[in-house]
Design an enzyme around this catalytic site. Structure first.
Site, short mmCIF file in Angstrom:
data_model
loop_
_atom_site.label_atom_id
_atom_site.label_comp_id
_atom_site.label_asym_id
_atom_site.label_seq_id
_atom_site.Cartn_x
_atom_site.Cartn_y
_atom_site.Cartn_z
N CYS A 78 33.81 65.71 4.57
CA CYS A 78 34.47 66.72 3.73
C CYS A 78 34.13 66.48 2.26
CB CYS A 78 35.97 66.68 3.95
SG CYS A 78 36.88 67.91 2.97
N CYS A 82 40.50 64.21 -1.73
CA CYS A 82 41.91 63.89 -1.47
C CYS A 82 42.04 62.38 -1.31
CB CYS A 82 42.40 64.60 -0.23
SG CYS A 82 42.13 66.39 -0.24
N CYS A 85 42.54 60.51 2.16
CA CYS A 85 41.83 60.96 3.36
C CYS A 85 40.57 60.17 3.66
CB CYS A 85 41.49 62.44 3.23
SG CYS A 85 40.80 63.13 4.75
N CYS A 122 47.23 71.86 17.96
CA CYS A 122 46.78 71.97 16.58
C CYS A 122 45.37 71.40 16.47
CB CYS A 122 47.72 71.20 15.66
SG CYS A 122 49.45 71.67 15.83
N CYS A 153 47.41 76.38 16.49
CA CYS A 153 47.44 76.09 15.05
C CYS A 153 46.08 75.57 14.63
CB CYS A 153 48.53 75.08 14.73
SG CYS A 153 48.69 74.72 12.94
N CYS A 213 52.15 76.96 8.33
CA CYS A 213 52.50 75.55 8.54
C CYS A 213 52.09 74.82 7.27
CB CYS A 213 51.77 74.99 9.76
SG CYS A 213 52.03 73.21 10.03
N ARG A 285 58.59 68.77 11.09
CA ARG A 285 57.81 67.88 11.95
C ARG A 285 57.63 66.50 11.32
NH1 ARG A 285 54.15 71.06 12.73
NH2 ARG A 285 54.67 71.63 14.85
#
Length: 347
Positions: A78, A82, A85, A122, A153, A213, A285
Site C-alpha cells: 500500500c 499510516c 500499518c 469482511c 463488507c 462501517c 465491534r
C-alpha cells in the site's frame, strides 16, 4: 425489573443520575459537543457502564454478539503511510505484497467462515484506492458472498463515485473506511491522505445507500480527548455509521508505532461504552487487539455495549484468538451468535 426501570427507580428515590450528559437512547443525536463527550469519558466507571447498558438494551439483545470474519484479499504494497500499518510499502516490515485473490478462492474462504458460525464476511485490500480494472472481480466477490446469506463488507481505501455505484449495484451491505483518530491528531499518524478525504468517501458510500462501517484505533499515543474527538466526528455525521469498529493498536514491527505501549484495558472499555451511548443503534465491534486482551477485559467490553467481534486465527496480518477460544468464552458468558442483518439502523 429492567435496567431502565432500575434507573428510573433510583432517580425517583432521590439518588443522583449517573450522568450529567445523558441522552435518551431512543433519540439519535448528531449535535454532540466535545465537552459533553469528555464528560462521558470522565464518569465513574460503574456509572458509565450502567448508562451504556441502558442504551444497549434499548436496541439489542444483550446476550447476542455478531460473529464476523475478516480476510485480506490483497495484502501489502500500500502506498499510504499510516503509522500503524504493516502493509505500507513505506515501511520495512518484512511483508511481501500479493495480488488480488481470485474470486473462487475468496468464496471458498467465505464458505469456511459461514460453516464456523460467522454471519458477516469482511474483505480488505491494501490499496489507496482500487483501480477500475479490479472492480469486476470485487463485484463478483460481493455477489458470491451475498448469495451465501452473509452480510458483506469491503474495505478498499478511497472510492470514486462510479466505484461506489458499482458496489451498490453488486449488493454490498457495508463499506469500511475508518477515520482512525480525531481530526486534531490525524496528521501525527497519516500524511498521505487527509481527514476530509476519509469523510468524503464515507459520504459517497452513504449517498449510494450502502451501510457505513467506520471507527478508529486507540492506543496510538493519543490523549483521551482525541478518543472523544474521534467518536464525536462519527456520531455527528448526518447518519451514525451502522457499524463502529474500535481497534486496540497492535504495534507492528517496522512501523513508526512499533514501540507504542499498550493502552490501559479500562480506557479501552471506556471507549466502547462511550461509543455505545453516542451511537445506540450501531453495531459496536471489538476489532483488532483481542489477542492481547484478557477474557475479563473482553467481558467488560460486552457489558459496556460491544456486540460484534472478528473470529478466526488471523485478522489481516495480525493474530486473533481463534474460534475455539471464542467458543469457550461465549459459552461461559451465555452469549449466542447474532443472526445477519440484526442491526436496527441497517438500510
Amino acid at each position: 425489573m429492567s435496567l431502565q426501570s432500575e434507573f428510573d427507580a433510583e432517580t425517583k428515590a432521590g439518588n443522583p443520575a449517573p450522568s450529567t450528559a445523558r441522552t435518551d437512547p431512543g433519540t439519535l443525536r448528531h449535535d454532540w459537543t466535545r465537552e459533553e463527550v469528555e464528560a462521558l469519558f470522565a464518569l465513574p466507571f460503574n456509572d458509565l457502564v450502567f448508562e451504556a447498558q441502558i442504551a444497549h438494551r434499548r436496541w439489542f439483545n444483550p446476550n447476542q454478539v455478531q460473529m464476523s470474519t475478516l480476510l485480506s484479499i490483497k495484502t501489502g504494497g500500500c502506498p499510504e503511510d499510516c503509522g500503524y500499518c504493516a502493509q505500507s510499502a513505506k515501511f520495512d516490515t518484512g511483508l511481501k505484497a500479493s495480488k488480488l485473490m481470485e474470486v473462487e478462492k475468496v468464496l471458498a474462504e467465505a464458505r469456511k467462515a459461514k460453516e464456523a458460525g460467522s454471519s458477516r464476511y469482511c474483505m480488505g485490500a491494501a490499496w489507496r484506492e482500487p483501480k477500475d480494472r479490479d472492480m469486476d472481480t470485487i463485484c463478483a466477490i460481493v455477489q458470491g458472498v451475498k448469495e451465501m446469506g452473509m452480510e458483506t463488507c469491503m474495505t478498499l481505501g478511497m472510492l470514486s463515485g462510479q466505484q461506489v455505484h458499482r458496489l451498490a449495484q453488486a449488493g454490498l451491505d457495508y463499506y469500511n473506511h475508518n477515520i482512525d483518530t480525531s481530526e486534531e491528531y490525524y496528521d501525527k499518524i497519516i500524511s498521505t491522505r487527509t481527514f476530509q478525504d476519509r469523510l468524503d468517501t464515507l459520504e459517497r458510500v452513504r449517498q449510494a445507500g450502502i451501510n457505513v462501517c467506520s471507527g478508529g484505533i486507540v492506543g496510538m499515543g493519543e490523549e483521551q480527548s482525541d478518543r472523544a474527538g474521534m467518536l464525536m466526528a462519527l456520531a455527528n455525521l448526518e447518519e451514525h455509521p451502522q457499524s463502529v469498529p474500535i481497534n486496540m493498536l497492535i504495534p507492528m514491527e517496522g512501523t513508526p508505532l512499533e514501540g507504542e505501549g499498550q493502552i490501559d484495558p479500562l480506557d479501552f472499555v471506556r471507549t466502547i461504552a462511550v461509543a455505545r451511548i453516542m451511537m445506540p443503534q450501531s453495531m459496536v465491534r471489538i476489532a483488532a487487539g483481542r489477542e492481547h486482551m484478557s477474557d475479563e477485559t473482553q467481558t467488560l467490553c460486552f457489558l459496556a455495549g460491544a456486540n460484534s467481534i472478528f473470529t478466526g486465527d488471523k485478522l489481516l496480518t495480525a493474530k486473533n484468538p481463534g474460534d475455539a477460544h471464542d467458543a469457550r468464552l461465549m459459552g461461559k458468558l451465555g452469549i449466542e451468535p447474532m443472526p445477519a442483518h440484526s442491526c436496527p439502523a441497517e438500510k
